[in-house]
Design a protein around this motif. Structure first.
Motif, PDB file in Angstrom:
ATOM      1  N   MET A 127      64.154  31.224  24.396  1.00 37.48           N
ATOM      2  CA  MET A 127      64.281  32.137  25.514  1.00 37.48           C
ATOM      3  C   MET A 127      64.665  31.312  26.744  1.00 37.48           C
ATOM      4  O   MET A 127      64.054  30.288  27.025  1.00 37.48           O
ATOM      5  CB  MET A 127      62.962  32.880  25.733  1.00 37.48           C
ATOM      6  CG  MET A 127      63.034  33.908  26.820  1.00 37.48           C
ATOM      7  SD  MET A 127      61.530  34.865  27.101  1.00 37.48           S
ATOM      8  CE  MET A 127      61.202  35.567  25.534  1.00 37.48           C
ATOM      9  N   THR A 128      65.619  31.795  27.474  1.00 32.12           N
ATOM     10  CA  THR A 128      66.047  31.074  28.668  1.00 32.12           C
ATOM     11  C   THR A 128      65.011  31.220  29.772  1.00 32.12           C
ATOM     12  O   THR A 128      64.141  32.106  29.720  1.00 32.12           O
ATOM     13  CB  THR A 128      67.398  31.619  29.175  1.00 32.12           C
ATOM     14  OG1 THR A 128      67.211  32.969  29.600  1.00 32.12           O
ATOM     15  CG2 THR A 128      68.470  31.541  28.103  1.00 32.12           C
ATOM     16  N   ASP A 129      65.099  30.367  30.751  1.00 26.88           N
ATOM     17  CA  ASP A 129      64.159  30.432  31.880  1.00 26.88           C
ATOM     18  C   ASP A 129      64.275  31.766  32.608  1.00 26.88           C
ATOM     19  O   ASP A 129      63.271  32.349  33.022  1.00 26.88           O
ATOM     20  CB  ASP A 129      64.420  29.288  32.859  1.00 26.88           C
ATOM     21  CG  ASP A 129      64.047  27.940  32.293  1.00 26.88           C
ATOM     22  OD1 ASP A 129      63.243  27.911  31.331  1.00 26.88           O
ATOM     23  OD2 ASP A 129      64.538  26.923  32.803  1.00 26.88           O
ATOM     24  N   GLU A 130      65.487  32.251  32.748  1.00 25.32           N
ATOM     25  CA  GLU A 130      65.710  33.531  33.437  1.00 25.32           C
ATOM     26  C   GLU A 130      65.087  34.683  32.650  1.00 25.32           C
ATOM     27  O   GLU A 130      64.431  35.554  33.220  1.00 25.32           O
ATOM     28  CB  GLU A 130      67.209  33.770  33.633  1.00 25.32           C
ATOM     29  CG  GLU A 130      67.540  35.058  34.337  1.00 25.32           C
ATOM     30  CD  GLU A 130      67.078  35.116  35.775  1.00 25.32           C
ATOM     31  OE1 GLU A 130      66.998  36.230  36.319  1.00 25.32           O
ATOM     32  OE2 GLU A 130      66.782  34.054  36.351  1.00 25.32           O
ATOM     33  N   ALA A 131      65.266  34.677  31.338  1.00 23.46           N
ATOM     34  CA  ALA A 131      64.691  35.738  30.502  1.00 23.46           C
ATOM     35  C   ALA A 131      63.166  35.690  30.549  1.00 23.46           C
ATOM     36  O   ALA A 131      62.505  36.730  30.616  1.00 23.46           O
ATOM     37  CB  ALA A 131      65.187  35.603  29.070  1.00 23.46           C
ATOM     38  N   ALA A 132      62.603  34.504  30.529  1.00 21.83           N
ATOM     39  CA  ALA A 132      61.144  34.365  30.598  1.00 21.83           C
ATOM     40  C   ALA A 132      60.619  34.880  31.928  1.00 21.83           C
ATOM     41  O   ALA A 132      59.580  35.541  31.987  1.00 21.83           O
ATOM     42  CB  ALA A 132      60.753  32.908  30.404  1.00 21.83           C
ATOM     43  N   ARG A 133      61.352  34.593  33.002  1.00 29.34           N
ATOM     44  CA  ARG A 133      60.945  35.062  34.336  1.00 29.34           C
ATOM     45  C   ARG A 133      60.975  36.584  34.403  1.00 29.34           C
ATOM     46  O   ARG A 133      60.029  37.220  34.886  1.00 29.34           O
ATOM     47  CB  ARG A 133      61.853  34.469  35.413  1.00 29.34           C
ATOM     48  CG  ARG A 133      61.425  34.846  36.833  1.00 29.34           C
ATOM     49  CD  ARG A 133      62.421  34.374  37.872  1.00 29.34           C
ATOM     50  NE  ARG A 133      63.736  34.978  37.710  1.00 29.34           N
ATOM     51  CZ  ARG A 133      64.044  36.233  38.082  1.00 29.34           C
ATOM     52  NH1 ARG A 133      63.129  37.012  38.607  1.00 29.34           N
ATOM     53  NH2 ARG A 133      65.259  36.703  37.909  1.00 29.34           N
ATOM     54  N   VAL A 134      62.036  37.185  33.872  1.00 28.00           N
ATOM     55  CA  VAL A 134      62.161  38.645  33.885  1.00 28.00           C
ATOM     56  C   VAL A 134      61.060  39.283  33.050  1.00 28.00           C
ATOM     57  O   VAL A 134      60.452  40.282  33.446  1.00 28.00           O
ATOM     58  CB  VAL A 134      63.563  39.068  33.385  1.00 28.00           C
ATOM     59  CG1 VAL A 134      63.642  40.560  33.160  1.00 28.00           C
ATOM     60  CG2 VAL A 134      64.626  38.619  34.362  1.00 28.00           C
ATOM     61  N   LYS A 135      60.780  38.715  31.890  1.00 28.83           N
ATOM     62  CA  LYS A 135      59.715  39.226  31.022  1.00 28.83           C
ATOM     63  C   LYS A 135      58.362  39.150  31.724  1.00 28.83           C
ATOM     64  O   LYS A 135      57.581  40.100  31.692  1.00 28.83           O
ATOM     65  CB  LYS A 135      59.683  38.423  29.725  1.00 28.83           C
ATOM     66  CG  LYS A 135      58.652  38.882  28.731  1.00 28.83           C
ATOM     67  CD  LYS A 135      58.698  38.035  27.473  1.00 28.83           C
ATOM     68  CE  LYS A 135      57.622  38.439  26.501  1.00 28.83           C
ATOM     69  NZ  LYS A 135      57.620  37.605  25.290  1.00 28.83           N
TER      70      LYS A 135
END
Length: 56
Positions: A1-9
């Protein structure tokens, strides 16, 4: 999971928890009341681990 996806989640779950705080707390209280043995075991493991870390 990318950092951006983790942040959004993470943001999604934080918002969900804020909007459903009462319902989630009610569910947790009911679960703890129905499962006192599991809660007791968890608490025991938690404090044993915490004591071991404090001694190190």
């Amino acid at each position: 999971m990318t950092d951006e996806a983790a942040r959004v989640k993470r943001e999604y779950y934080q918002k969900y928890q804020q909007e459903n705080r009462e319902r989630l707390n009610k569910y947790q209280r009911e679960w703890r009341a129905k499962n006192p043995d599991k809660v007791r075991e968890y608490n025991q493991r938690y404090w044993e681990k915490k004591a071991q870390l404090a001694c190190v």
